[in-house]
Design an enzyme around this catalytic site. Structure first.
Site, PDB file in Angstrom:
ATOM      1  N   SER A 197     -14.456 -80.029 -53.631  1.00 17.13           N
ATOM      2  CA  SER A 197     -15.890 -79.878 -53.927  1.00 17.13           C
ATOM      3  C   SER A 197     -16.105 -78.856 -55.038  1.00 17.13           C
ATOM      4  CB  SER A 197     -16.631 -79.403 -52.678  1.00 17.13           C
ATOM      5  OG  SER A 197     -16.574 -80.378 -51.668  1.00 17.13           O
ATOM      6  N   ARG A 217     -19.809 -98.351 -51.695  1.00 17.22           N
ATOM      7  CA  ARG A 217     -20.555 -97.247 -51.050  1.00 17.22           C
ATOM      8  C   ARG A 217     -22.008 -97.189 -51.533  1.00 17.22           C
ATOM      9  NH1 ARG A 217     -16.805 -92.006 -51.144  1.00 17.22           N
ATOM     10  NH2 ARG A 217     -18.430 -91.285 -49.713  1.00 17.22           N
ATOM     11  N   ASP A 227     -15.619 -84.264 -43.210  1.00 13.54           N
ATOM     12  CA  ASP A 227     -14.385 -84.919 -43.675  1.00 13.54           C
ATOM     13  C   ASP A 227     -13.213 -84.712 -42.715  1.00 13.54           C
ATOM     14  OD1 ASP A 227     -15.686 -85.828 -45.960  1.00 13.54           O
ATOM     15  OD2 ASP A 227     -15.174 -84.039 -47.111  1.00 13.54           O
ATOM     16  N   ARG A 230     -15.055 -94.756 -41.625  1.00 13.30           N
ATOM     17  CA  ARG A 230     -14.098 -93.884 -40.924  1.00 13.30           C
ATOM     18  C   ARG A 230     -14.289 -93.884 -39.416  1.00 13.30           C
ATOM     19  NH1 ARG A 230     -13.716 -88.787 -45.143  1.00 13.30           N
ATOM     20  NH2 ARG A 230     -12.204 -89.810 -46.523  1.00 13.30           N
ATOM     21  N   ARG A 274      -7.695 -89.798 -46.493  1.00 13.04           N
ATOM     22  CA  ARG A 274      -7.657 -89.015 -45.251  1.00 13.04           C
ATOM     23  C   ARG A 274      -7.138 -89.826 -44.069  1.00 13.04           C
ATOM     24  NH1 ARG A 274     -10.062 -84.444 -47.472  1.00 13.04           N
ATOM     25  NH2 ARG A 274     -12.040 -84.834 -48.516  1.00 13.04           N
TER      26      ARG A 274
HETATM   27  C1  S3P Z   1     -19.001 -83.440 -50.612  1.00 15.07           C
HETATM   28  C2  S3P Z   1     -19.931 -83.761 -49.683  1.00 15.07           C
HETATM   29  C3  S3P Z   1     -19.679 -84.605 -48.507  1.00 15.07           C
HETATM   30  C4  S3P Z   1     -18.187 -84.830 -48.287  1.00 15.07           C
HETATM   31  C5  S3P Z   1     -17.436 -85.083 -49.564  1.00 15.07           C
HETATM   32  C6  S3P Z   1     -17.608 -83.905 -50.504  1.00 15.07           C
HETATM   33  C7  S3P Z   1     -19.387 -82.573 -51.753  1.00 15.07           C
HETATM   34  O1  S3P Z   1     -20.314 -85.854 -48.698  1.00 15.07           O
HETATM   35  O2  S3P Z   1     -17.965 -85.909 -47.401  1.00 15.07           O
HETATM   36  O3  S3P Z   1     -16.075 -85.281 -49.320  1.00 15.07           O
HETATM   37  O4  S3P Z   1     -18.499 -82.043 -52.442  1.00 15.07           O
HETATM   38  O5  S3P Z   1     -20.591 -82.404 -51.983  1.00 15.07           O
HETATM   39  P1  S3P Z   1     -21.866 -86.070 -48.297  1.00 15.07           P
HETATM   40  O6  S3P Z   1     -22.651 -85.122 -49.078  1.00 15.07           O
HETATM   41  O7  S3P Z   1     -22.185 -87.481 -48.717  1.00 15.07           O
HETATM   42  O8  S3P Z   1     -21.912 -85.883 -46.808  1.00 15.07           O
END
Ligand code: S3P
Length: 449
Positions: free
Chosen positions: A33, A133, A332, A363, A406
């Site tokens: 992130s 998605r 995650d 998932r 994952r």
């Molecule tokens: C993330 C937010 C999450 C997470 C992804 C990384 C991010 O998704 O599942 O792996 O870096 O902002 P969502 O915001 O759709 O829940």
């Protein structure tokens, strides 16, 4: 979710078998992130941004490539060290090629936000998983701000063309689901809007965008909203200044060696520099409730992101109930938590997992299938997952990866303590987030063949 899978001939299967105690000290790769955000904010800043510890996985490399296509100068200057010379807020140029985000929802959705505030047109695309998605959740607020998306697929799915706003409007937006991606897209578009852009979320999601915007010089305020939520207000049209970013190790990647060490008897593993932002540590809280031995030391911080060294020892785990409001802080990690739950004594109930259905794969279904094919009783009830742990796992199954990194890593962890080996049909997607996973785990004593 449906998406075409890869041809069998291109797949790279692997089997994990029961291993001796795992031992050693490792630093898992940089946080995904934060790596995406450092590149994007670096590209929107004036001057140089120097990033150390960047995750050099496929997802992040695709974001780096898209920042180049939008006009920023992005260079690799050493191992995990990158330099970005940005174009300034609203300064992106129309890219001459489609922006291809591969497997990465985060890269794609955050860059959509950044592009939405610029008067340019860009084509967004990705692999079969990303094409399946939902993107409407991102496009809805961006269109309120003045951008316009056209997609031929239903639900605004990729590939799509995004026309950024010539005069973006600041908005007040309540996110329909707890999602840092939606929040971040709106804030990144709001950088180019005059006045204050506000995002209200009923459940707080990871706040790396807010922390990093502050680090780059933006005026941004975050207040509590209700029992678990936040209200974030960003003052538009700041001058962002290039900054140094140290990327801590990714807790979502650390989750795999951590659960592996917990389930393999006698293990003693140290993980350094793991980010411990409280909006990311729901897994650690849950594992401790299950009886896990996870000791924290060397606590420090950089640019608002805390990190610590974790020492994890093999532990007898027991089943617990995980409340739905914890989901955003470990969204995650449910796959690998389900592995820990399989090795625990008793039932683990994980509540409120609807968002798992729209990740790199569905998932929720994939986790239940991964457990069942290896002899673990797992049931989906509404949006909850219920796992019956019996202290050990039969194994012997082949797990379908569904283009999801994952799933592959979780299944390989499962096989390290199971009675019979566990096989995964395709390890290729591990490279999106944790390119060294297999050698690093082998270094700790994991037996993969
Ligand atoms: C993330 C937010 C999450 C997470 C992804 C990384 C991010 O998704 O599942 O792996 O870096 O902002 P969502 O915001 O759709 O829940």
């Amino acid at each position: 979710m449906t998406h075409s899978d890869r041809p069998t001939a291109q797949k790279t299967p692997l089997e994990a078998r029961s291993s001796g105690p795992l031992t050693g000290k490792v630093r898992v790769p940089g946080d995904k992130s934060i790596s995406h955000r450092a590149l994007i904010l670096g590209a929107l800043a004036v001057g140089q941004t120097r990033i150390s510890g960047l995750l050099e996985g496929e997802d992040v490399l695709n974001t780096a490539q898209s920042m180049r296509a939008l006009g920023a100068k992005v260079e690799r200057t050493g191992d995990f060290a990158w330099s970005v010379h940005g174009v300034g807020v609203a300064g992106f140029a129309t890219p001459q090629v489609p922006l291809d985000f591969g497997n990465s929802g985060t890269g794609c959705r955050l860059v959509m936000g950044a592009v939405a505030g610029c008067p340019i047109t860009a084509v967004f695309d990705g692999d079969a998983s990303l094409r399946s998605r939902p993107m409407r959740r991102i496009l809805d607020p961006l269109e309120l701000m003045g951008a316009k998306a056209s997609a031929s697929a239903e639900g605004g799915r990729l590939p799509l063309t995004l026309n950024g706003a010539r005069d973006p409007l600041p908005i007040v937006y309540r996110t329909p689901v707890a999602s840092a991606q939606i929040k971040s897209a709106v804030l990144l578009a709001g950088l180019a809007a005059p006045g204050i852009t506000t995002v209200i979320e009923a459940e707080a999601s990871r706040d790396h965008t807010e922390l990093m915007l502050k680090h780059f010089g933006a005026e941004i305020v975050s207040d509590k909203e209700g029992a678990h939520g936040r209200k974030i207000s960003l003052t538009g049209q700041p001058e962002l200044h290039g900054a140094d970013v140290v990327v801590p190790a990714d807790p979502s990647s650390a989750a795999f060696p951590i659960v592996a060490a917990l389930i393999v008897e006698g293990s003693d593993v140290i993980l350094t520099d793991v980010m411990t932002n409280p909006l990311r540590t729901g897994l650690f809280t849950t594992l401790r409730e299950m009886g896990a031995s996870i000791e924290e030391s060397h606590v420090r911080g950089d640019a608002g992101e805390p990190m610590a060294q974790l020492r994890v020892r093999g532990s007898n785990l027991r089943g617990v109930e995980v409340p739905p409001e914890r989901a955003p802080s470990m969204i995650d990690e449910y796959l690998v938590l389900a592995i820990a739950a399989s090795y625990a004594e008793g039932t683990t109930i994980m509540r409120g997992l609807q968002e798992l259905r729209v990740k790199e794969s569905d998932r929720l279904e994939a986790t239940a299938a991964m457990l069942r094919v290896n002899g673990v009783k797992a049931e989906i009830s509404g949006n909850d997952l219920i796992v019956e742990g019996k202290g050990h796992v039969d194994g012997g199954g082949t797990v379908a990866t569904h283009m999801d990194h994952r799933i592959a890593m979780s299944a390989l962890v499962m096989g390290l303590a199971s009675d019979k080996p566990v096989k995964v049909d395709d390890t290729a997607f591990i490279a999106t987030s944790f390119p060294d996973f297999i050698p690093m785990m082998r270094g700790l004593g994991a037996e993969f063949s």
